[in-house]
Design a protein around this motif. Structure first.
Motif, PDB file in Angstrom:
ATOM      1  N   ASN A  82     -18.343   1.976   4.474  1.00 57.90           N
ATOM      2  CA  ASN A  82     -16.996   2.558   4.563  1.00 57.90           C
ATOM      3  C   ASN A  82     -15.922   1.516   4.282  1.00 57.90           C
ATOM      4  OD1 ASN A  82     -17.937   5.109   5.144  1.00 57.90           O
ATOM      5  ND2 ASN A  82     -17.834   4.843   7.361  1.00 57.90           N
ATOM      6  N   PHE A  83     -16.144   0.305   4.765  1.00 54.19           N
ATOM      7  CA  PHE A  83     -15.176  -0.763   4.500  1.00 54.19           C
ATOM      8  C   PHE A  83     -15.106  -1.096   3.002  1.00 54.19           C
ATOM      9  CE2 PHE A  83     -15.038  -2.776   8.974  1.00 54.19           C
ATOM     10  CZ  PHE A  83     -13.905  -2.038   9.266  1.00 54.19           C
ATOM     11  N   ILE A  84     -16.235  -1.034   2.325  1.00 54.25           N
ATOM     12  CA  ILE A  84     -16.235  -1.289   0.872  1.00 54.25           C
ATOM     13  C   ILE A  84     -15.408  -0.227   0.149  1.00 54.25           C
ATOM     14  CG2 ILE A  84     -17.677  -1.384  -1.183  1.00 54.25           C
ATOM     15  CD1 ILE A  84     -17.843  -3.865   0.540  1.00 54.25           C
ATOM     16  N   LEU A  85     -15.625   1.047   0.502  1.00 50.60           N
ATOM     17  CA  LEU A  85     -14.812   2.109  -0.094  1.00 50.60           C
ATOM     18  C   LEU A  85     -13.341   1.953   0.273  1.00 50.60           C
ATOM     19  CD1 LEU A  85     -17.173   5.164   0.582  1.00 50.60           C
ATOM     20  CD2 LEU A  85     -16.852   3.931  -1.573  1.00 50.60           C
ATOM     21  N   PHE A  86     -13.100   1.561   1.511  1.00 49.44           N
ATOM     22  CA  PHE A  86     -11.735   1.348   1.988  1.00 49.44           C
ATOM     23  C   PHE A  86     -11.032   0.252   1.180  1.00 49.44           C
ATOM     24  CE2 PHE A  86      -8.961  -0.726   5.280  1.00 49.44           C
ATOM     25  CZ  PHE A  86      -8.004   0.277   5.324  1.00 49.44           C
ATOM     26  N   LEU A  87     -11.728  -0.856   0.936  1.00 49.66           N
ATOM     27  CA  LEU A  87     -11.136  -1.958   0.172  1.00 49.66           C
ATOM     28  C   LEU A  87     -10.927  -1.574  -1.292  1.00 49.66           C
ATOM     29  CD1 LEU A  87     -13.038  -5.044   1.636  1.00 49.66           C
ATOM     30  CD2 LEU A  87     -10.663  -4.406   2.013  1.00 49.66           C
ATOM     31  N   LYS A  88     -11.848  -0.834  -1.860  1.00 53.13           N
ATOM     32  CA  LYS A  88     -11.667  -0.386  -3.244  1.00 53.13           C
ATOM     33  C   LYS A  88     -10.429   0.501  -3.365  1.00 53.13           C
ATOM     34  CE  LYS A  88     -16.527  -0.614  -4.700  1.00 53.13           C
ATOM     35  NZ  LYS A  88     -17.700   0.174  -5.152  1.00 53.13           N
ATOM     36  N   ARG A  89     -10.235   1.367  -2.381  1.00 54.44           N
ATOM     37  CA  ARG A  89      -9.053   2.240  -2.413  1.00 54.44           C
ATOM     38  C   ARG A  89      -7.777   1.410  -2.276  1.00 54.44           C
ATOM     39  NH1 ARG A  89      -9.450   7.312   1.361  1.00 54.44           N
ATOM     40  NH2 ARG A  89     -10.937   7.808  -0.292  1.00 54.44           N
ATOM     41  N   ILE A  90      -7.794   0.426  -1.372  1.00 58.09           N
ATOM     42  CA  ILE A  90      -6.618  -0.445  -1.206  1.00 58.09           C
ATOM     43  C   ILE A  90      -6.350  -1.221  -2.483  1.00 58.09           C
ATOM     44  CG2 ILE A  90      -5.760  -2.472   0.039  1.00 58.09           C
ATOM     45  CD1 ILE A  90      -7.239  -1.448   2.494  1.00 58.09           C
ATOM     46  N   LYS A  91      -7.404  -1.730  -3.096  1.00 57.23           N
ATOM     47  CA  LYS A  91      -7.231  -2.506  -4.323  1.00 57.23           C
ATOM     48  C   LYS A  91      -6.629  -1.646  -5.430  1.00 57.23           C
ATOM     49  CE  LYS A  91      -9.719  -5.374  -7.658  1.00 57.23           C
ATOM     50  NZ  LYS A  91     -11.042  -5.924  -8.055  1.00 57.23           N
ATOM     51  N   ALA A  92      -7.077  -0.408  -5.563  1.00 56.58           N
ATOM     52  CA  ALA A  92      -6.537   0.466  -6.601  1.00 56.58           C
ATOM     53  C   ALA A  92      -5.052   0.733  -6.371  1.00 56.58           C
ATOM     54  CB  ALA A  92      -7.318   1.788  -6.634  1.00 56.58           C
ATOM     55  N   THR A  93      -4.682   1.002  -5.121  1.00 59.54           N
ATOM     56  CA  THR A  93      -3.266   1.269  -4.819  1.00 59.54           C
ATOM     57  C   THR A  93      -2.414   0.032  -5.044  1.00 59.54           C
ATOM     58  OG1 THR A  93      -3.940   2.920  -3.187  1.00 59.54           O
ATOM     59  CG2 THR A  93      -1.688   2.074  -3.051  1.00 59.54           C
ATOM     60  N   LEU A  94      -2.892  -1.111  -4.561  1.00 60.72           N
ATOM     61  CA  LEU A  94      -2.115  -2.343  -4.719  1.00 60.72           C
ATOM     62  C   LEU A  94      -2.035  -2.762  -6.185  1.00 60.72           C
ATOM     63  CD1 LEU A  94      -3.268  -4.485  -1.652  1.00 60.72           C
ATOM     64  CD2 LEU A  94      -1.192  -3.128  -1.915  1.00 60.72           C
ATOM     65  N   ASN A  95      -3.062  -2.449  -6.962  1.00 60.25           N
ATOM     66  CA  ASN A  95      -3.003  -2.761  -8.390  1.00 60.25           C
ATOM     67  C   ASN A  95      -1.881  -1.977  -9.077  1.00 60.25           C
ATOM     68  OD1 ASN A  95      -4.986  -4.681  -8.463  1.00 60.25           O
ATOM     69  ND2 ASN A  95      -6.619  -3.265  -9.021  1.00 60.25           N
ATOM     70  N   VAL A  96      -1.726  -0.705  -8.684  1.00 58.44           N
ATOM     71  CA  VAL A  96      -0.632   0.092  -9.255  1.00 58.44           C
ATOM     72  C   VAL A  96       0.718  -0.524  -8.890  1.00 58.44           C
ATOM     73  CG1 VAL A  96       0.498   2.344  -9.206  1.00 58.44           C
ATOM     74  CG2 VAL A  96      -1.994   2.194  -9.309  1.00 58.44           C
ATOM     75  N   ILE A  97       0.871  -0.898  -7.615  1.00 55.85           N
ATOM     76  CA  ILE A  97       2.139  -1.503  -7.170  1.00 55.85           C
ATOM     77  C   ILE A  97       2.384  -2.816  -7.897  1.00 55.85           C
ATOM     78  CG2 ILE A  97       3.355  -2.436  -5.177  1.00 55.85           C
ATOM     79  CD1 ILE A  97       1.811  -0.484  -3.423  1.00 55.85           C
ATOM     80  N   ARG A  98       1.337  -3.613  -8.011  1.00 56.31           N
ATOM     81  CA  ARG A  98       1.499  -4.937  -8.649  1.00 56.31           C
ATOM     82  C   ARG A  98       1.804  -4.783 -10.142  1.00 56.31           C
ATOM     83  NH1 ARG A  98      -1.711  -9.411 -10.496  1.00 56.31           N
ATOM     84  NH2 ARG A  98      -0.863 -11.385  -9.705  1.00 56.31           N
ATOM     85  N   ARG A  99       1.158  -3.801 -10.781  1.00 56.73           N
ATOM     86  CA  ARG A  99       1.460  -3.575 -12.204  1.00 56.73           C
ATOM     87  C   ARG A  99       2.921  -3.152 -12.394  1.00 56.73           C
ATOM     88  NH1 ARG A  99      -3.123  -2.550 -15.357  1.00 56.73           N
ATOM     89  NH2 ARG A  99      -4.726  -4.068 -14.735  1.00 56.73           N
ATOM     90  N   VAL A 100       3.437  -2.352 -11.485  1.00 61.54           N
ATOM     91  CA  VAL A 100       4.849  -1.948 -11.582  1.00 61.54           C
ATOM     92  C   VAL A 100       5.756  -3.169 -11.458  1.00 61.54           C
ATOM     93  CG1 VAL A 100       6.682  -0.639 -10.449  1.00 61.54           C
ATOM     94  CG2 VAL A 100       4.430   0.390 -10.767  1.00 61.54           C
ATOM     95  N   VAL A 101       5.439  -4.035 -10.503  1.00 63.23           N
ATOM     96  CA  VAL A 101       6.244  -5.254 -10.323  1.00 63.23           C
ATOM     97  C   VAL A 101       6.170  -6.133 -11.570  1.00 63.23           C
ATOM     98  CG1 VAL A 101       6.502  -7.360  -8.964  1.00 63.23           C
ATOM     99  CG2 VAL A 101       6.015  -5.197  -7.822  1.00 63.23           C
TER     100      VAL A 101
END
Length: 989
Positions: A469-488
């Motif tokens: 579950n933590f692996i899936l949790f981190l993958k989801r966080i990484k995907a969201t943060l990647n979108v935010i970071r790409r916008v920046v």
């Protein structure tokens, strides 16, 4: 006269009825009051330049020899002298006349002394002036010739001075009040001073006297007037030519002015005609064009006001659909329009503050919306395949927050990560406990207590579920943060490109402005500035160009509202000040990046780094929660009680989780790794203590007899020979019955071993297998294995060489067979030390290779122990030879009893060790024993004085030696042994 008065002479008094002077000097004339029209005319003439100066006429003999006041007024004369030279030369204080009068001033001590010539000044002689004299002689001659030809003219007529004195005397009769520049009879004080009232008072019987006084006053005034008129007439006579010349010049100037006035009038008439025919129509067209443009601007201004009036309803509509970026853009555009194009409009005076309050409200709404989004994104079921929740909504929120400089929004996401990580573990425990029937949740309420009631397989499955579950949790966080970071990063890239484009546009603007400024001209007409260098189309194109340049340069000042605008301009074009560009997000969403995101490159770069650090923090949070979960289970010593298989499985699971998180986040997290290392150290300690205790018990019960080698140990050794240092897997099915063997075959060599060594080899393989399963404990395992091997070496030495087995096990004696068996066991361990070393070396870091020196020390200790056992076997035979040969006597029968006993003991020795040691070691051992035998026999023969002389005694000894040699070489494996028995005899000198 003035100079005489200054030198101390008194001005003589003049009688009132004296004659008038013949003339007035120019200086006195300037002081006379303006009493008549003629005087005013003369005063005006006196201010004009003297175009024809006329020298005064008169008799030159009547002039005195005193200096001229006119010609010599700026020249120094004797009357300027203030030093009495005779008084300076004739000092009455001196008793005798001195040669130098300077003593008067500088004292009597002032005398002539010889001045020492200066070392720095040259001596000047007449030769230095020869060149100058030669150059000036010719000029001097010309000057003297000119003086004789043109004698100097006396510019001052001496009669003038005489006339001046006389005139000045007459003018002194006139009272000073008449000469004041502010003389005016309107002033009562002046009137009373000139005409006293006492002369007109006829009362009191004094009429006749007052009439006489009045007549006398009238005569006096007439006399003053005559004086003035005579002086004025005389001045006119002196300056008549200059006066008439000035009057003539005045007439000529008037003629010139009249002609000029007529020419100017004609020119103005022509210019008026030209203006009416050629310019008035064109100017009217331009004026109407300007009026039309101003009307268009007024119309556009009204349209803009209507649009601004609809700002607040539009913002409310955008907020109802969560279009925060659009609402902020609309507010920013409206604020800019209010400040630039609608500034000062009374109806919009409160709109700016209302929009500011609305903008603050939007800030709060965006933060609340982002918090809601973070909660929804992180708390949705982990089984969903969609990695990013509502990407368009996320991008819009991020752009809005960046636009408002809310750069700490990622902290909200970080707080939500912490809460969600706790909930994940809690939910996993609840789900697992609900599936276990043995746990009564009504009795055991706390989740931690319920978790501690699980056995290892159940708890292991729970941990595996948490990690997944933590692996899936981190993958989801990484995907969201990647979108935010790409916008920046998109905003950062846009800022960099805008900066480069702005520099290029600035260069183009400077070139364009210089061209336009060179072509623009301005005409002043009815208070308006207009341009006649461009047609209307040119003006529109210029305005469009300036607007485009303003859009490309967001920092440039907006154009003035008074400039000519395009007729077809709309509200959007007039109010929009932004240049946008299209970009594609990682999810394929087309977004528009505006210029109004005023963030520096440093701030955007720091924000991108903080977002990346947030991903690292998410990994650390998951590891920290996992560590707490492990520590909660380890409170009752559960983890320390795990066997090797269970702990290896746990370690592999944790290592897999660590590698997965490192691959996702790109950085190692040390908390879980540290907890694993801590548990591994405890496991290593317990593992080592168990094996060491087991080895100690085996050694204490070892009787040092050759043991049979089971087939499984032979398979174990064979697997090591194949390069696999690991315990063989247990074969399933019916076990194959194989008889044990007497020897352990290793690489073609037979090893007679005790049972303890067989188990020690298995223990060593268990150490190596743990290193393979848990690489992080390689160094600890190496240290523990070194300690175990040292312990075996030292303990076996105590038991065999030290004869400790006699008390521990109860052996009667330590035989040569025990010694040989112990040596062979040590040799087997030494054989495997390089293999063990290579196994650990492949699993250590290069900086840890220094720990491999432990194996070198162990190998040396083992070799020393083996050498000590060999020495012990030789020492046993050495003591036997010393005992038997000390009683040896050379006499019949042959072979003697001594040699028979020696050969018997040698046969027993060979029988004891031949099957245990390799043939090479047996030969080397008997060579050393034979050397000891020869040494003792040689000593005994020397003691008996038996020499190699071929005598009877020599023959008896030779027979015994031959018996010994024959028996020794008859033993198995010693046939080719070179005994070299000739060394027993003393060499003759």
């Amino acid at each position: 006269m003035v100079a005489t008065c200054r030198l101390g002479g008194a001005r003589p008094r003049r009688r009132l009825g004296s004659f008038f002077p013949q003339y007035l000097t120019s200086g006195d004339y300037m002081q006379w009051p303006q009493a008549t029209g003629l005087h005013q005319c003369l005063h005006q003439r006196a201010s004009l330049p003297d175009v024809c100066p006329k020298e005064p006429t008169g008799d030159p003999n009547s002039l005195c020899d005193s200096p001229s006041l006119v010609a010599d007024q700026h020249r120094w004369t004797i009357y300027h002298s203030k030093v009495n030279l005779p008084a300076a030369l004739n000092d009455p204080r001196l008793t005798k006349r001195e040669s130098d009068f300077f003593t008067k001033t500088w004292g009597q001590d002032f005398v002539d002394i010889e001045v020492v010539p200066s070392l720095y000044l040259p001596q000047i002689s007449k030769e230095f002036f020869v060149t100058y004299q030669q150059e000036i002689v010719q000029r001097e001659k010309i000057h003297e010739r000119c003086k004789t030809i043109c004698p100097p003219k006396d510019t001052f007529d001496r009669t003038l001075l005489h006339t001046h004195d006389k005139s000045r005397t007459d003018l002194e009769q006139v009272p000073k009040i008449f000469l004041k520049p502010d003389f005016a009879l309107e002033d009562p004080l002046t009137f009373n001073a000139v005409l006293p009232w006492s002369h007109f008072n006829t009362t009191g019987g004094k009429g006749n006297r007052d009439a006489a006084s009045s007549k006398l006053l009238q005569e006096k005034l007439s006399h003053y007037l005559d004086i003035v008129e005579v002086n004025i007439a005389h001045q006119i006579s002196l300056r008549s030519e200059a006066f008439f010349h000035a009057m003539t010049s005045q007439h000529e100037l008037q003629d010139y002015l009249r002609k000029t006035s007529q020419a100017v009038k004609m020119l103005r008439d022509k210019i008026g005609q030209i203006d009416k025919v050629m310019c008035e129509g064109s100017l009217k067209v331009l004026r109407l064009s300007l009026t039309r443009n101003n009307c268009i601007k007024a119309y556009n201004k009204l349209k803009l006001m209507a649009t601004v009036h609809q700002t607040q309803p539009t913002v409310q509509l955008l907020l109802s659909t969560s279009e925060f970026v659009g609402a902020l853009d609309l507010i920013a555009t409206t604020q800019e329009v209010l400040q630039q194009e609608l500034q000062g409009i009374h109806s919009f005076r409160h709109l700016g503050s209302q929009l500011c309050e609305l903008e603050k409200l939007i800030d709060k709404m965006m933060i609340a919306e982002f918090s809601t989004y973070a909660h929804s994104d992180l708390n949705r079921p982990l089984e969903e395949e969609c990695q990013i929740l509502e990407e368009e909504r996320l991008v819009s929120l991020v752009f809005g927050l960046l636009k408002q400089r809310k750069l700490n929004f990622f902290e909200i996401y970080g707080d939500e990560i912490i809460v969600t990580a706790k909930n994940i573990i809690k939910q996993c425990v609840v789900n697992t406990v609900s599936q276990i029937e043995e746990i009564d949740t009504d009795v055991v309420v706390k989740l931690a207590d319920q978790m501690r009631m699980m056995n290892f397989p159940q708890w292991f499955d729970l941990l595996k579920d948490i990690f997944s579950n933590f692996i899936l949790f981190l993958k989801r966080i990484k995907a969201t943060l990647n979108v935010i970071r790409r916008v920046v990063l998109l905003v950062l890239d846009k800022n960099q490109r805008s900066k480069e484009l702005g520099d290029t546009s600035a260069q183009k603007n400077s070139a364009k402005d210089s061209t336009i400024d060179a072509e623009l001209v301005y005409l002043a007409h009815e208070g308006m500035f207009i341009s006649d260098a461009f047609s209307e189309g040119d003006l529109l194109s210029a305005a469009a160009y300036s607007a485009s340049q303003r859009n490309l340069s967001p920092d440039s000042e907006p154009s003035s509202s008074d400039s000519v605008s395009e007729p077809e301009c709309t509200t959007d074009s007039s109010s929009s000040k932004e240049q946008t560009s299209s970009s594609i997000t990682p999810g394929g969403i087309d977004i528009m990046i505006g210029e109004d995101i005023k963030l520096s490159e440093l701030e955007l770069g720091r924000l991108a780094n903080n977002i990346q650090d947030l991903l690292y923090s998410a990994s650390d949070i998951c590891h920290d929660r996992s560590v707490k979960f492990l520590m909660a289970r380890a409170k009752d010593g559960f983890l320390e009680k795990l066997n090797s298989t269970e702990f290896v499985a746990l370690s592999r699971l944790m290592e897999t989780f660590l590698l997965d998180t490192e691959q996702i986040c790109g950085r190692k997290s040390m908390s879980l790794r540290g907890a694993l290392q801590s548990q591994a150290n405890r496991f290593v300690n317990r593992f080592h203590e168990e094996r060491k205790t087991k080895l100690s018990l085996l050694l204490d019960n070892e009787r040092w007899k050759q043991a049979d080698v089971p087939a499984e140990f032979q398979d174990l050794v064979d697997s090591i020979s194949d390069g696999r240092i690991a315990l063989p897997e247990k074969k399933t099915g019916a076990p194959e019955e194989r008889k044990p063997t007497d020897f352990l075959v290793v690489d073609g060599q037979k090893y007679a071993v005790v049972g303890t060594v067989l188990l020690l080899i298995r223990i060593i393989l268990e150490y190596c297998q743990c290193v393979d399963s848990i690489p992080s404990i390689a160094t600890d395992m190496l240290t523990r294995l070194s300690d175990l091997l040292k312990y075996f070496n030292s303990r076996s030495c105590q038991l065999v060489l030290g004869a400790g087995a006699l008390q521990v096990v109860g052996l009667k004696t330590i035989t040569t067979k025990n010694l040989a068996l112990s040596s062979r066991c040590l040799q087997l361990i030494v054989h495997y030390i390089p293999v063990i070393r290579a196994h650990f070396e492949a699993r250590l870091q290069p900086k840890q290779f220094s720990m491999l020196r432990h194996f070198d020390h162990i190998t040396k200790d083992y070799h020393d122990h083996i050498a000590e056992i060999s020495a012990k076997l030789v020492a046993i035979m050495d003591s036997l030879f010393d005992k038997l040969l000390s009683k040896y006597e050379v006499k019949a029968p042959v072979p003697s009893t001594c040699f028979r006993n020696i050969c018997k003991q040698m046969a027993k020795m060979h029988e004891a060790i031949y099957d245990l040691l390799p043939e090479e070691q047996t030969q080397m051992l008997f060579l050393r024993i034979n050397a000891s035998y020869k040494l003792h026999l040689k000593r005994q023969l020397a003691h008996l004085n038996v020499v190699n002389d071929g005598g009877p005694q020599n023959g008896l000894v030779t027979a015994d030696v031959a018996f010994y040699t024959g028996n020794l070489q008859a033993l198995k494996g010693l046939q080719t042994l070179d005994l070299n028995m000739a060394e027993i005899w003393e060499q003759k000198r």
